[in-house]
Structures are given as C-alpha cells and as structure tokens.
Motif scaffolding. Structure first.
Motif, PDB file in Angstrom:
ATOM      1  N   PRO A  16       0.793  -1.243   0.000  1.00 54.23           N
ATOM      2  CA  PRO A  16       0.000   0.000   0.000  1.00 54.23           C
ATOM      3  C   PRO A  16       0.820   1.286   0.000  1.00 54.23           C
ATOM      4  O   PRO A  16       0.441   2.251  -0.668  1.00 54.23           O
ATOM      5  N   LEU A  17       1.916   1.325   0.736  1.00 54.06           N
ATOM      6  CA  LEU A  17       2.677   2.573   0.826  1.00 54.06           C
ATOM      7  C   LEU A  17       3.279   2.950  -0.528  1.00 54.06           C
ATOM      8  O   LEU A  17       3.259   4.122  -0.922  1.00 54.06           O
ATOM      9  N   SER A  18       3.802   1.966  -1.253  1.00 53.80           N
ATOM     10  CA  SER A  18       4.375   2.235  -2.572  1.00 53.80           C
ATOM     11  C   SER A  18       3.306   2.659  -3.565  1.00 53.80           C
ATOM     12  O   SER A  18       3.496   3.595  -4.353  1.00 53.80           O
ATOM     13  N   VAL A  19       2.163   1.964  -3.531  1.00 52.29           N
ATOM     14  CA  VAL A  19       1.072   2.290  -4.450  1.00 52.29           C
ATOM     15  C   VAL A  19       0.549   3.696  -4.177  1.00 52.29           C
ATOM     16  O   VAL A  19       0.319   4.481  -5.108  1.00 52.29           O
ATOM     17  N   THR A  20       0.377   4.038  -2.905  1.00 51.54           N
ATOM     18  CA  THR A  20      -0.113   5.370  -2.548  1.00 51.54           C
ATOM     19  C   THR A  20       0.837   6.450  -3.046  1.00 51.54           C
ATOM     20  O   THR A  20       0.410   7.459  -3.627  1.00 51.54           O
ATOM     21  N   ALA A  21       2.128   6.250  -2.833  1.00 51.95           N
ATOM     22  CA  ALA A  21       3.114   7.240  -3.271  1.00 51.95           C
ATOM     23  C   ALA A  21       3.088   7.400  -4.782  1.00 51.95           C
ATOM     24  O   ALA A  21       3.167   8.521  -5.304  1.00 51.95           O
ATOM     25  N   PHE A  22       2.945   6.293  -5.502  1.00 55.13           N
ATOM     26  CA  PHE A  22       2.935   6.377  -6.962  1.00 55.13           C
ATOM     27  C   PHE A  22       1.679   7.082  -7.463  1.00 55.13           C
ATOM     28  O   PHE A  22       1.739   7.830  -8.446  1.00 55.13           O
ATOM     29  N   VAL A  23       0.552   6.848  -6.818  1.00 56.00           N
ATOM     30  CA  VAL A  23      -0.678   7.562  -7.195  1.00 56.00           C
ATOM     31  C   VAL A  23      -0.476   9.063  -7.030  1.00 56.00           C
ATOM     32  O   VAL A  23      -0.890   9.861  -7.882  1.00 56.00           O
ATOM     33  N   LEU A  24       0.176   9.468  -5.959  1.00 56.04           N
ATOM     34  CA  LEU A  24       0.431  10.894  -5.737  1.00 56.04           C
ATOM     35  C   LEU A  24       1.377  11.454  -6.797  1.00 56.04           C
ATOM     36  O   LEU A  24       1.201  12.584  -7.264  1.00 56.04           O
ATOM     37  N   LEU A 124      11.056   4.071  -1.569  1.00 52.21           N
ATOM     38  CA  LEU A 124       9.693   3.647  -1.273  1.00 52.21           C
ATOM     39  C   LEU A 124       9.451   2.168  -1.558  1.00 52.21           C
ATOM     40  O   LEU A 124       8.325   1.690  -1.406  1.00 52.21           O
ATOM     41  N   GLN A 125      10.471   1.448  -1.974  1.00 57.47           N
ATOM     42  CA  GLN A 125      10.297   0.011  -2.157  1.00 57.47           C
ATOM     43  C   GLN A 125      10.171  -0.681  -0.799  1.00 57.47           C
ATOM     44  O   GLN A 125      10.828  -0.278   0.165  1.00 57.47           O
ATOM     45  N   PRO A 126       9.349  -1.722  -0.692  1.00 55.57           N
ATOM     46  CA  PRO A 126       9.262  -2.488   0.568  1.00 55.57           C
ATOM     47  C   PRO A 126      10.490  -3.378   0.708  1.00 55.57           C
ATOM     48  O   PRO A 126      10.512  -4.524   0.243  1.00 55.57           O
ATOM     49  N   TRP A 127      11.517  -2.871   1.355  1.00 62.72           N
ATOM     50  CA  TRP A 127      12.813  -3.540   1.321  1.00 62.72           C
ATOM     51  C   TRP A 127      12.821  -4.881   2.029  1.00 62.72           C
ATOM     52  O   TRP A 127      13.656  -5.745   1.725  1.00 62.72           O
ATOM     53  N   GLY A 128      11.911  -5.102   2.984  1.00 62.45           N
ATOM     54  CA  GLY A 128      11.825  -6.428   3.591  1.00 62.45           C
ATOM     55  C   GLY A 128      11.443  -7.478   2.565  1.00 62.45           C
ATOM     56  O   GLY A 128      12.033  -8.568   2.504  1.00 62.45           O
ATOM     57  N   GLU A 192      -4.189   1.199   6.215  1.00 55.54           N
ATOM     58  CA  GLU A 192      -3.655   0.507   7.385  1.00 55.54           C
ATOM     59  C   GLU A 192      -4.038  -0.969   7.381  1.00 55.54           C
ATOM     60  O   GLU A 192      -3.193  -1.846   7.597  1.00 55.54           O
ATOM     61  N   ARG A 193      -5.298  -1.265   7.101  1.00 54.14           N
ATOM     62  CA  ARG A 193      -5.737  -2.658   7.069  1.00 54.14           C
ATOM     63  C   ARG A 193      -5.077  -3.422   5.930  1.00 54.14           C
ATOM     64  O   ARG A 193      -4.709  -4.593   6.080  1.00 54.14           O
ATOM     65  N   ALA A 194      -4.920  -2.772   4.783  1.00 55.46           N
ATOM     66  CA  ALA A 194      -4.263  -3.427   3.648  1.00 55.46           C
ATOM     67  C   ALA A 194      -2.796  -3.708   3.965  1.00 55.46           C
ATOM     68  O   ALA A 194      -2.267  -4.777   3.628  1.00 55.46           O
ATOM     69  N   LEU A 195      -2.137  -2.778   4.627  1.00 57.45           N
ATOM     70  CA  LEU A 195      -0.739  -2.949   4.993  1.00 57.45           C
ATOM     71  C   LEU A 195      -0.576  -4.120   5.957  1.00 57.45           C
ATOM     72  O   LEU A 195       0.326  -4.952   5.806  1.00 57.45           O
ATOM     73  N   VAL A 196      -1.457  -4.202   6.946  1.00 57.37           N
ATOM     74  CA  VAL A 196      -1.412  -5.303   7.905  1.00 57.37           C
ATOM     75  C   VAL A 196      -1.640  -6.636   7.198  1.00 57.37           C
ATOM     76  O   VAL A 196      -0.936  -7.621   7.443  1.00 57.37           O
TER      77      VAL A 196
END
Length: 216
Positions: A16-24, A124-128, A192-196
């Motif tokens: 979600p965090l990467s997708v949100t940033a790209f939408v912005l 912004l990549q999910p490095w984990g 938040e729910r999508a991230l979890v």
C-alpha cells in the motif's frame, strides 16, 4: 523458487505505501513523465539487487543443506518473522488519526522534478520483501532458461501495479485522473488494514516456506 518469486512479487506490487506514493506522483503536474522516471528507477533497483545476488552465486544454486542454502533460508525466516511482527504491531496500534498533511504532501510532490521522482522509487520500495526476493534468487540456476523467465516475471509482477497505472494514465488521462482519485481516497481509508494484511500474509508464507526448506 518460481512460486516464491511470484508470491513475493505480488506482495511488492500491492504494497500500500508504494502504491499510494505512486498515485500521488501520477496526480502531480507532469505526472506521466514523473511516473515513468519512478518506474525506471524502481526496475533499475530490482535489476541491481538481482545482479548482485547472481554475481555472488555465479548463477549456480547452492547445494541443499549447504551453508549458503541454509543461510538463505534463515534470512527468509527472519524476514518472515519480521513481517509478522510488523503486521501485528500495526494491527495492535490501530489506524492513526487522519491529518491534513495529505494536502501538504500533494503540494510538495507537485513541485518535485523528474529526477526527484526517480530518486523516490528506491526509498519507497518495501525492502523487507525485496530482501526476501533476493534470498530466494540465491536458488536460481542460470544454466536453465526457465530461471531467466522466472527472474523477468518476478520483476514484471513486482512492478505490475505501477505499470498498469502508468499505461492507463498515458492512454486515457481524463478517465485515469478520476479512477486514480478514487483509488487514492480508498487507500487513505483502508491503507492501514491493507498494509497489515499484506505483511501478515507475506510473513506467514515466508516463515512456512523457510521452515520447510530448513527441515527438509
């Protein structure tokens, strides 16, 4: 290896965090070019990580139960446990109250250059998840063409959500602006729910697969 890379790639694509940033980024002035720069840098980062792993292994998978093979599985286990902890922590904390910072963020992104947009991609990549993919690529055997196909597919899948939004914006800018606005609103409400969910599902998968590899 193929199943692991596909599922890790999907988790990266929907993070979600990467997708949100790209939408912005796409919603900003000149967003199409900024989005393209973001994607190029995103893919370049993926290729660099894969190249580093393959140069280390020489394109030959380590023997089962050898120290490198065990180490790769142990890394995936640690990353899976970390994702489970992260998902559980975010779930227990609950959603944070919404603030008016979104408008400020949009204003800042509207002013960034194409080069800045490219620089944001690796950050912004999910490095984990990227690290879990790298630990999986340790098992790639470049003497078989199927391994090349799997690696290319992994990169494409992990970038698929960004590519889809970029192409949509290029082909139908007016429609894309409306749809991306709706996606942005949905993400602000459900992020938040999508991230979890992504963290817990990916964590469970990595823990299960790594335990199976360590005990088989």
């Amino acid at each position: 290896m193929v199943l692991d890379l596909v599922l890790i790639g999907v988790a990266i694509a929907v993070f979600p965090l990467s997708v949100t940033a790209f939408v912005l980024v796409l919603s900003a002035r000149g967003g199409t070019w900024k989005g393209l720069a973001f994607i190029v840098a995103w893919l370049a980062c993926f290729v660099a990580v894969l190249a580093a792993v393959l140069l280390t292994t020489g394109g030959e998978p380590p023997a089962p139960r050898s120290p490198p093979s065990t180490a790769a599985s142990a890394v995936k286990l640690a990353l899976g446990v970390g994702l489970l902890w992260y998902g559980g922590h975010r779930h227990r904390r609950g959603p944070r109250p919404r603030t008016s910072s979104g408008g400020g963020m949009m204003a800042r992104l509207d002013r960034i250059s194409v080069w800045t947009a490219a620089g944001l991609a690796p950050l912004l990549q999910p490095w984990g998840l990227v690290a879990a993919g790298a630990a999986t690529v340790v098992g790639a055997d470049l003497s078989h063409s199927s391994s090349y196909v799997a690696l290319v597919a992994y990169c494409v899948i992990a970038t698929s959500s960004l590519l889809a939004m970029e192409v949509y914006t290029m082909l139908a800018p007016d429609s894309a602006r409306t749809r991306l606005g709706g996606l942005r609103t949905w993400l602000e409400t459900h992020q938040e729910r999508a991230l979890v969910a992504v963290a817990l599902v990916a964590g469970l998968f990595l823990v299960g697969r790594s335990i199976d590899q360590l005990t088989s």
